[in-house]
Each structure stands twice: as structure tokens, then as C-alpha cells.
Scaffold this active site. Structure first.
Site, PDB file in Angstrom:
ATOM      1  N   ASP A 366       1.000  -1.095  -0.328  1.00  0.00           N
ATOM      2  CA  ASP A 366       0.033   0.435  -0.004  1.00  0.00           C
ATOM      3  C   ASP A 366       1.205   0.658  -0.464  1.00  0.00           C
ATOM      4  O   ASP A 366       1.981   1.508   0.664  1.00  0.00           O
ATOM      5  CB  ASP A 366      -0.426  -0.099   1.534  1.00  0.00           C
ATOM      6  CG  ASP A 366      -2.126   1.291   1.336  1.00  0.00           C
ATOM      7  OD1 ASP A 366      -2.832   1.319   0.487  1.00  0.00           O
ATOM      8  OD2 ASP A 366      -1.579   1.993   2.316  1.00  0.00           O
ATOM      9  N   THR A 368       0.589   4.783   0.629  1.00  0.00           N
ATOM     10  CA  THR A 368       0.212   5.677   2.026  1.00  0.00           C
ATOM     11  C   THR A 368       1.096   5.017   3.147  1.00  0.00           C
ATOM     12  O   THR A 368      -0.149   4.660   3.766  1.00  0.00           O
ATOM     13  CB  THR A 368      -0.994   5.946   1.957  1.00  0.00           C
ATOM     14  OG1 THR A 368      -1.114   6.675   0.608  1.00  0.00           O
ATOM     15  CG2 THR A 368      -1.212   7.900   2.471  1.00  0.00           C
TER      16      THR A 368
END
Length: 672
Positions: A366, A368
Site C-alpha cells: 500500500d 500511503t
């Protein structure tokens, strides 16, 4: 808070779970086996000295006097009751659970030896087995002591964590400081941490600056700079500055308590290699029984007139079949790998996840908070003077952009001039006077509103960085735009190396983000990632994982947030970044205590090394049985090779030591 108590309850919790298939022999304290071993060894000496059977084998005549023939029996029975009963209890547990294993085999051997020796002492023609019974039990106790010490040693590496928390803390009360037990601290209390002291609880720095050593929790050797607003973790060690922290978590909620809990969970979770060892132990029980019956039948036909010899063969078969090393093979490797992982900031919640990690084809990050910090930071080239002046204007603002600009100037060690007359432009920027210069830091909108002209190089630069999802602000003086500063979610400095390490291992790396494709591609290009899944809504993350799995690929998902939890659960291996949320951690099989994505490659290395060691140990533990059982049965008797029960017991202990030593080699594995 009594840490020693915490420590023991932790150990007990582990031991209740870890050896279901083995009569839970590891629930014993090494000290018990040490005591039993030494006393049994002392009792074995007179048994050997007065044993007529041993004297006959060695061709010696030992001390004899009326009644001396009963001395081996007396000591042999004492050793059986003192040292042997522990194995019988284990056997009862195994048989009740319908899972015969090593305890049942040891018990079988010593009960046969006891029964036969009593019969010989009572007048049955033949050679007594008292000396073999005594040496067998003593050697078994030694093997168990080695095993327990090794297992507890791995445990204690984690138990050390609890001891790092101080028992007392200096609580700031008004204008004076008082020493209180850590257990009395509550959330919101202020605690003074002096230079060089351990930080007692999790908290946030409210005063002071220092470097803190968090290596114990994160595996990171470099000290981390802490100033007001920074988060500190209980168990880490303060550097040269004094810090005042506001307590945010106490007791069972602290990161350290969380690590202890994760470790306890990991050690109670069963791995497939452990299940394999359990099945092998059960199989060996039946093999041993079958071999003993065959040995009995064959020798009764060949030597019907020599029951002592026949029974000696049967006992030898049962002794050599004891899969003692097998019971140690997997648990010990698991313990050491869990401890090794914890020291490197890799917390294994589920051993099956660690085992699965070695087969991973794709790692899906992922973006962020995982590959990036999740915080705004200055990106691209900025002139030092522009940055210093912008920081001077922004230093009184609480806005995230302002904080990022001031932090970047401090990081570069720039001298930030004093400013006065600070005012905000309703969400579009700020103005202040620096020296005698009226300066503004503002968005493109203010530049347009004021009809200011941007220099050509700034136009191109801002177009470029905006495409990558960066926010651009400008430093303005009067009618002139002096420079621009681009801010974006900053890429972690370790992320590029993390991607490189994985690619080198032949693992595909992909990135997942809810941001626009441009932003995703921009971050990916800086890290060397070619596969990007962008504009993915939180609810669709697990669908991306499922799509990657569709071709049979094994996927590890790495994330930190609440919306990553379903994807972490869907993936073959879910890895949560430690700075993330509790929900993400609950959904993951492995947690990286630090937020360093290089830990993913470390996890794969740990998984491969652990599996290799487990297979080697299974080979060592079962291989010697394959050779030993036929030898004990007397297959090579015609060639003059015969394995007496006592030598069988020595063989068995040697295999235990080999397995224990081999497992310890896992400590040498480098995860970075």
C-alpha cells in the site's frame, strides 16, 4: 508492575500450547531436569559398580559381599521412581490424547527394562538390565535438560524485553518531580525521562529534545531524534537530552506489552512443520512397536533357548526408537526464529504466515504510510534562502504545510530569521514581515489573483511536480515571485532499497494506492516499481489481492491502515507496518515493529532460513532412527555388530545434541 511475574506467566502460556503432541514435556522447568539428572547420575554410579551383568560384559570382577547383588536393584528402582516417572506421566497424557509419541516410547523402554530386571533378580535365568535402565533414564534426563534449556533460552531472549521497562518513573507533579511505581501512572500524566534512562511507558514528548535508542523494539540501530510532539515507546532508551513526556498508553496497551502478546501468540500457534514432526513421532511409535514385535518373533525362532538375548534386542529396538531429537527439532527452531525476528523488528503473530512467506511470488505494498511516510514533506530542489525565508514566514502557523516547511529548514540546519506581524490569508497562505521585508507564502491562486508573473523555469517546474501529485506554494515579495516549494507525501528513504532487495530475491513488487494514476506512477518511478494499481477505493483493495492470486501467485500484502485490513486478511501473508493501526495489526500474520519496509525482505529471509533449519532437523532426527532400529534389532549380528541398549541411549542423546546445535546456527542468519 512485577516483571518477573509477567515473564513467568508468559512462559507458562507458551508451554501450555506448544507441544500438544508430545505429552507437553516442555512444560517442565530446565531446573527440574537438571536436578533429576545430577541425582540420577549419582545413583547410577553404585548401580554400575555392583551390576553383575556389566561385570560379565567387561570381564571384570567387582566388589561382592552377601546381598551385594541387590544393590543395583535398589538403586535401579530408586532411579526409576525418581527420574523415570516424569516420562510415564507424559506417556499417560499422550495415550489419553490418542497421540502416542516420544514419551510413550521412552516409557515403553524403561518399563520393559524394569520388569525384566526384577524378574532376573527374583531368579529368572538371564542377565539383569539394572545398569542399562539407570544409564538410559540418566541420559534421557540429560537430553531433556538440554532441550528445556535451549527452548527456555530462546524464550528468555523475549523475556528480556519485559525486564527493560523500569519499575519506577519520575512523575512531574506541579513544580516538583516525584518517583512513583510505573503501575501508578495514568494516561495524561507527565513523566521526566533523564538522559540515559529507559522510557517507562508510551507517550508523547511535551518538552525537551533528545535521541532515543529504539533498537530493541524496531531492530533499527540508529538512534531516532525526538522533539516536542514526537511519539516515544516504553522500553526504548533515552540519549543525552532530558525529555518530559505525556503518557499516552500504560500497562497492557503499550507497544512492548503488544510485542510480548504477539510473541506469545506466535509461540502458541502451530506450524505445519510442527504438525509434520508430531505425525513423524506418532509414526515412529508404531514403527518401533512393529520392529520390536518382528525382533521378538525373529529371535525367538533363531535363539529360542536365550530369552535374555531376545529381550535385550527388543529393549534395544525400543530405546533407539525414542524420537527425542524429533520432539526438539521443530519447537526449538520456531523459538529461535521468533526471537531472532523480534530482535530485528519482525514480530510473528502466526507461524503459518512465517512458513508461507518463503513461497511468496508477489509483494503488494500500500503506498500511503507504507512506502511513503503519510506526512507532507518538501520534495524536489529548493534554494536554501527561499526555504529559510518561507520557514520564517510560516513558523507561527499550525498548518501541515507550514510544519513541513519549517521541519525541512531545520533538517538542512538553516538559520531561520525572526518574523513579526504574522497573519493568515483565509486558507490560501500566510504573510509576515522578516527584517524589513513583507513576505507571503501562498498557493497558485494568490499568484493569479495578484496578477503576478511566474518566471519561465518556475512554470515548467511547477507543472512537472503537480503532475506527481505535489502541492506547490510560492514565496512572494511585493510583485516578485522569489521561488517555489513543492510538498508531497514523502517517500520513505528506505523504500527504494526495500524494493531492490525483493526484486533481487526474484519477487515481483506491485503498489496499490487510492491516489490518482499520476501520483501513483510518480512514486513508483522513484522506487523502481513498474506495476501500479491506482485509484483503488478502500473497499476494492482486497479485490486487487484476489486478482493477483488468480493466476496461482502467492501474494503478501503490506499495509498500515484500517482500510488495509480486508486486503491483509485476503492475502496469503498479511504484513502490517508497525506504525499503523491496531485493526491492521489484528488482520496480519506478521507485524513490522518499525515502519521500515525493508523488513519485508527480512521476513522472507527469516522464513526461508527457518524452513531450511526445520527440514535439516527433521532429517537428523529421523535419519538416525532409520539406521539405528535395524542395528538394534540385530540385523548385522552375523557380522559381529550389535547395539547394546546403553549405546542406543548414547546414540539418541547425540542426535538430540546435533539437532539442538543445528537450530542454534539459525542465530547467525543475517536478515538485512
Amino acid at each position: 508492575m512485577d516483571h518477573s511475574q509477567h515473564d513467568h506467566s508468559h512462559h507458562d502460556e507458551h508451554h501450555e500450547h506448544d507441544h500438544g503432541g508430545h505429552g507437553d514435556h516442555s512444560a517442565h522447568d530446565p531446573a527440574i531436569f537438571r536436578r533429576k539428572f545430577w541425582l540420577s547420575l549419582i545413583l547410577t554410579i553404585p548401580t554400575l559398580v555392583f551390576s553383575q551383568g556389566l561385570q560379565e560384559i567387561l570381564g571384570l570382577t567387582g566388589p561382592r559381599f552377601p546381598g551385594s547383588q541387590f544393590i543395583p536393584a535398589a538403586f535401579g528402582i530408586a532411579i526409576f521412581l525418581y527420574g523415570g516417572l516424569v516420562f510415564l506421566k507424559g506417556a499417560v497424557t499422550e495415550l489419553r490424547a490418542k497421540q502416542p509419541g516420544m514419551m510413550t516410547l521412552i516409557s515403553l523402554a524403561i518399563v520393559v527394562a524394569l520388569g525384566y530386571s526384577i524378574a532376573v533378580t527374583a531368579g529368572l535365568p538371564g542377565m539383569d538390565f539394572w545398569w542399562e535402565l539407570a544409564t538410559l533414564i540418566t541420559i534421557m534426563l540429560l537430553g531433556h535438560w538440554i532441550e528445556m534449556s535451549a527452548v527456555m533460552g530462546a524464550q528468555d531472549a523475549l523475556g528480556e524485553l519485559a525486564k527493560l521497562l523500569p519499575d519506577e518513573a519520575d512523575m512531574v507533579h506541579g513544580d516538583h518531580v516525584m518517583t512513583v511505581p510505573v503501575s501508578r501512572l495514568a494516561v495524561g500524566d507527565h513523566v521526566l525521562v533523564r538522559p540515559g534512562a529507559a522510557i517507562p511507558v508510551d507517550g508523547e514528548v511535551v518538552d525537551g529534545e533528545s535521541d532515543v535508542d529504539e533498537s530493541l523494539l524496531t531492530g533499527e540501530s540508529a538512534a531516532v531524534a525526538k522533539s516536542v510532539g514526537a511519539h516515544v515507546v516504553g522500553g526504548s532508551v533515552n540519549g543525552s537530552g532530558a525529555l518530559t513526556i505525556s503518557v499516552t498508553k500504560v500497562g497492557g496497551d503499550t507497544a512492548l506489552a503488544g510485542i510480548m502478546k504477539l510473541v506469545a501468540e506466535a509461540q502458541s500457534s502451530r506450524s505445519s512443520a510442527q504438525l509434520l514432526a508430531d505425525r513423524a513421532a506418532a509414526l515412529l511409535f508404531y514403527v518401533a512397536l512393529g520392529a520390536a514385535v518382528l525382533t521378538l518373533g525373529a529371535w525367538l525362532l533363531l535363539r529360542p533357548d536365550d530369552p535374555a538375548f531376545v529381550l535385550e534386542r527388543v529393549v534395544s529396538v525400543l530405546v533407539i526408537a525414542c524420537p527425542h531429537a524429533l520432539g526438539l527439532a521443530i519447537p526449538l527452531v520456531s523459538q529461535i526464529s521468533t526471537a531472532l525476528g523480534a530482535r530485528n523488528g519482525i514480530l510473528v503473530r502466526d507461524r503459518l504466515a512465517l512458513e508461507e512467506a518463503r513461497r511468496i511470488d508477489v509483494v503488494l505494498f500500500d503506498k500511503t504510510g507504507t512506502l511513503t511516510t503519510g506526512r507532507q514533506g518538501v520534495v524536489g530542489d529548493v534554494d536554501d534562502e527561499v526555504l529559510a525565508l518561507a520557514a520564517a514566514v510560516e513558523q507561527k502557523s499550525e498548518h501541515a504545510i507550514a510544519r513541513a516547511i519549517v521541519a525541512a529548514a531545520k533538517e538542512r540546519k538553516l538559520r531561520i530569521p525572526r518574523s513579526k506581524g504574522f497573519s493568515s490569508l483565509a486558507g490560501r497562505g500566510v504573510t509576515a514581515t522578516v527584517g524589513d521585508r513583507a513576505l507571503t507564502v501562498a498557493s497558485r491562486r494568490v499568484v493569479t489573483e495578484r496578477g503576478l508573473e511566474l518566471p519561465a523555469e518556475l512554470v515548467n517546474q511547477s507543472r512537472e511536480v503537480s503532475a506527481g501529485g505535489a502541492t506547490v506554494v510560492y514565496l512572494i515579495e511585493g510583485d516578485a515571485v522569489l521561488g517555489m516549494i513543492a510538498l508531497a507525501d514523502t517517500v520513505r528513504p528506505e523504500s527504494a532499497e526495500a524494493v531492490q532487495l525483493l526484486t533481487k530475491r526474484g519477487v515481483r513488487v506491485a503498489m496499490l494506492t487510492g491516489d490518482s494514476r499520476e501520483v501513483g506512477e510518480w512514486v513508483a518511478s522513484r522506487l523502481g516499481i513498474t506495476e501500479v494499481h491506482a485509484e483503488v477505493l478502500p473497499g476494492q483493495k482486497s479485490e486487487v489481492v484476489a486478482r493477483l492470486q488468480a493466476d496461482g501467485s502467492r501474494v503478501a500484502m503490506v499495509g498500515d491502515g484500517v482500510n488495509d485490513a480486508p486486503a491483509l486478511a485476503t492475502a496469503d501473508v498479511g504484513i502490517a507496518i508497525g506504525a499503523g493501526t491496531d485493526v491492521a495489526i489484528e488482520s496480519a500474520g506478521i507485524v513490522l515493529a518499525s515502519s521500515d519496509p525493508r523488513g519485508v525482505a527480512g521476513t522472507l529471509a527469516l522464513s526461508r532460513a527457518t524452513w531450511r533449519k526445520e527440514l535439516q532437523n527433521l532429517f537428523w532426527a529421523t535419519g538416525y532412527n532409520a539406521v539405528g532400529i535395524p542395528l538394534a534389532a540385530g540385523v548385522l549380528f552375523g557380522a559381529g555388530i550389535l547395539l547394546p541398549p546403553a549405546l542406543a541411549a548414547v546414540f539418541m542423546s547425540v542426535s538430540t545434541i546435533v539437532v539442538a546445535a543445528n537450530a542454534q546456527l539459525l542465530r547467525l542468519v543475517k536478515l538485512r
